[in-house]
Design an enzyme around this catalytic site. Sequence first.
Site, PDB file in Angstrom:
ATOM      1  N   HIS A  72       0.845  -1.183   0.000  1.00  0.00           N
ATOM      2  CA  HIS A  72       0.000   0.000   0.000  1.00  0.00           C
ATOM      3  C   HIS A  72       0.887   1.242   0.000  1.00  0.00           C
ATOM      4  O   HIS A  72       1.625   1.483   0.961  1.00  0.00           O
ATOM      5  CB  HIS A  72      -0.927   0.011   1.218  1.00  0.00           C
ATOM      6  CG  HIS A  72      -2.070  -0.948   1.107  1.00  0.00           C
ATOM      7  ND1 HIS A  72      -3.198  -0.861   1.891  1.00  0.00           N
ATOM      8  CD2 HIS A  72      -2.274  -2.008   0.271  1.00  0.00           C
ATOM      9  CE1 HIS A  72      -4.029  -1.834   1.574  1.00  0.00           C
ATOM     10  NE2 HIS A  72      -3.493  -2.542   0.598  1.00  0.00           N
ATOM     11  N   TYR A 215      -9.621   4.825   6.177  1.00  0.00           N
ATOM     12  CA  TYR A 215      -9.929   5.252   7.530  1.00  0.00           C
ATOM     13  C   TYR A 215     -11.055   6.278   7.418  1.00  0.00           C
ATOM     14  O   TYR A 215     -10.856   7.345   6.842  1.00  0.00           O
ATOM     15  CB  TYR A 215      -8.719   5.890   8.202  1.00  0.00           C
ATOM     16  CG  TYR A 215      -7.651   4.923   8.635  1.00  0.00           C
ATOM     17  CD1 TYR A 215      -7.577   4.483   9.959  1.00  0.00           C
ATOM     18  CD2 TYR A 215      -6.697   4.445   7.734  1.00  0.00           C
ATOM     19  CE1 TYR A 215      -6.587   3.605  10.369  1.00  0.00           C
ATOM     20  CE2 TYR A 215      -5.703   3.565   8.135  1.00  0.00           C
ATOM     21  CZ  TYR A 215      -5.652   3.143   9.457  1.00  0.00           C
ATOM     22  OH  TYR A 215      -4.677   2.264   9.855  1.00  0.00           O
ATOM     23  N   PRO A 307      -4.979  -0.119  18.094  1.00  0.00           N
ATOM     24  CA  PRO A 307      -4.665  -0.604  16.747  1.00  0.00           C
ATOM     25  C   PRO A 307      -4.754   0.450  15.649  1.00  0.00           C
ATOM     26  O   PRO A 307      -4.360   0.166  14.514  1.00  0.00           O
ATOM     27  CB  PRO A 307      -5.697  -1.714  16.523  1.00  0.00           C
ATOM     28  CG  PRO A 307      -6.854  -1.334  17.398  1.00  0.00           C
ATOM     29  CD  PRO A 307      -6.240  -0.691  18.610  1.00  0.00           C
ATOM     30  N   LYS A 311       0.782  -0.270  15.014  1.00  0.00           N
ATOM     31  CA  LYS A 311       2.147  -0.264  15.533  1.00  0.00           C
ATOM     32  C   LYS A 311       2.532  -1.499  16.339  1.00  0.00           C
ATOM     33  O   LYS A 311       3.716  -1.716  16.612  1.00  0.00           O
ATOM     34  CB  LYS A 311       2.372   0.980  16.407  1.00  0.00           C
ATOM     35  CG  LYS A 311       2.307   2.280  15.640  1.00  0.00           C
ATOM     36  CD  LYS A 311       3.364   2.322  14.561  1.00  0.00           C
ATOM     37  CE  LYS A 311       3.147   3.436  13.574  1.00  0.00           C
ATOM     38  NZ  LYS A 311       3.799   3.184  12.294  1.00  0.00           N
ATOM     39  N   TYR A 399       3.325   6.603   9.963  1.00  0.00           N
ATOM     40  CA  TYR A 399       2.589   5.407   9.574  1.00  0.00           C
ATOM     41  C   TYR A 399       3.494   4.382   8.896  1.00  0.00           C
ATOM     42  O   TYR A 399       3.425   3.184   9.199  1.00  0.00           O
ATOM     43  CB  TYR A 399       1.414   5.765   8.651  1.00  0.00           C
ATOM     44  CG  TYR A 399       0.356   4.684   8.589  1.00  0.00           C
ATOM     45  CD1 TYR A 399      -0.699   4.670   9.491  1.00  0.00           C
ATOM     46  CD2 TYR A 399       0.421   3.662   7.641  1.00  0.00           C
ATOM     47  CE1 TYR A 399      -1.667   3.679   9.454  1.00  0.00           C
ATOM     48  CE2 TYR A 399      -0.536   2.660   7.590  1.00  0.00           C
ATOM     49  CZ  TYR A 399      -1.578   2.679   8.497  1.00  0.00           C
ATOM     50  OH  TYR A 399      -2.523   1.670   8.462  1.00  0.00           O
TER      51      TYR A 399
END
Length: 409
Positions: A72, A215, A307, A311, A399
Amino acid sequence: MRTQVAIIGAGPAGLMLSQLLHLQGVDSVVLECRGQETIRATVRAGVLEQGTVDVLTEVGLGGRLRSEGFRHEGTVLRVGGVDRRIDFVDLTGGRAVMVYAQHEVINDLLDARLAAGGDVRFNVTDVTLHDVTHANDVPRAPHTTASSGPVVRFRDDGGVPVSLRADFVVGCDGTHGVSRAAIAPHALHTLEHRYPFGWLGILCQAPPSSDELIYALGADGFALVSTRSREVQRMYLQCDPREAPCDWSDDRIWATLRARLATPDGWAPKEGPIFDKTVIGMRSRVTEPMRHGRLFLAGDAAHVVPPTGAKGLNLAVSDVCLLSRALTRFYRHGKDDLLDTYSADALRRVWRAQRFSKWMTALLHRYPHADAFDRKLQDAELDYLTQSRAACTTLAENYVGLPMAPPWD
């Protein structure tokens, strides 16, 4: 029995550490209370940072990762039905993440350890640790196995009692394992934050709904579109942590996901039979320090993150990379400086990950007791994030993962 490093727990941290040490000629024994089949079958999330992908590749486990994982290069923030894509590759100089389930990482590591003749003991019981938390001393002869020092006692899968003597013990057995219980309570400093919401996670049989994670923040809460394979998808939605999976019918789940993920052009997730439902509590937790005498903590035994920022697994890999480097230096050169700094070095990255995870969680969830002022501040934060390249870069850098220490010199 004697070994150089006794590892408690055959999760990602324990198996990765054992593999890293093996490649550097350091012996280890891994003890696991569950059976091998159970470990392999436990489906868990898996968004791998660039650094984690690099480590897996470096230890020779990049083949299936590349062929079956999903790279991704960005993620989508959907707020009020409007999308803003965060381009990881553009914002971080080519770095990305890989969606590859945690149980697949464990399968790859287990296969590698067993193929190399690694000593991994399954179905052990009555594990106790002895003489591990004295002063931060080290064995006098670093190139041989100690004749004194920590002892791990357990019963093997046949019920036979075994005493395992080691130079060092590494607790990779999670939040409820025996490793932390071996430490005097007054020597532990635990900080924890609990969130007033949880996630309902589902697995369903359906094709991917999106090429990248979505998200989303709707009027009544958060939703996440993820993937596990070309046939199995993982999705989450914000819920009350006191709810049970049975409180959510399939119809209610899909209706809530459609509402929170709705866009003006009629986008909807690909639906299919739901075969797993789980309610996940949300908390942040750190136990300090991560070294107690000859006992080291790694992974969930020392820290838990919500979550949202993906991480948990990556922090575990980072911990054992630091430990592998320190232990290799000790056995090769007789130097214990990196063992002494392990806790401080690991915690620096842990707290950065906690900061990012809490920030992202607060950004993308509706707090049940938030007032109108809080909602407006949240809207302003999201508006700034979606309009500022600098803010997007901060999200992207965290991220895809902050720099990870190499597992060896």
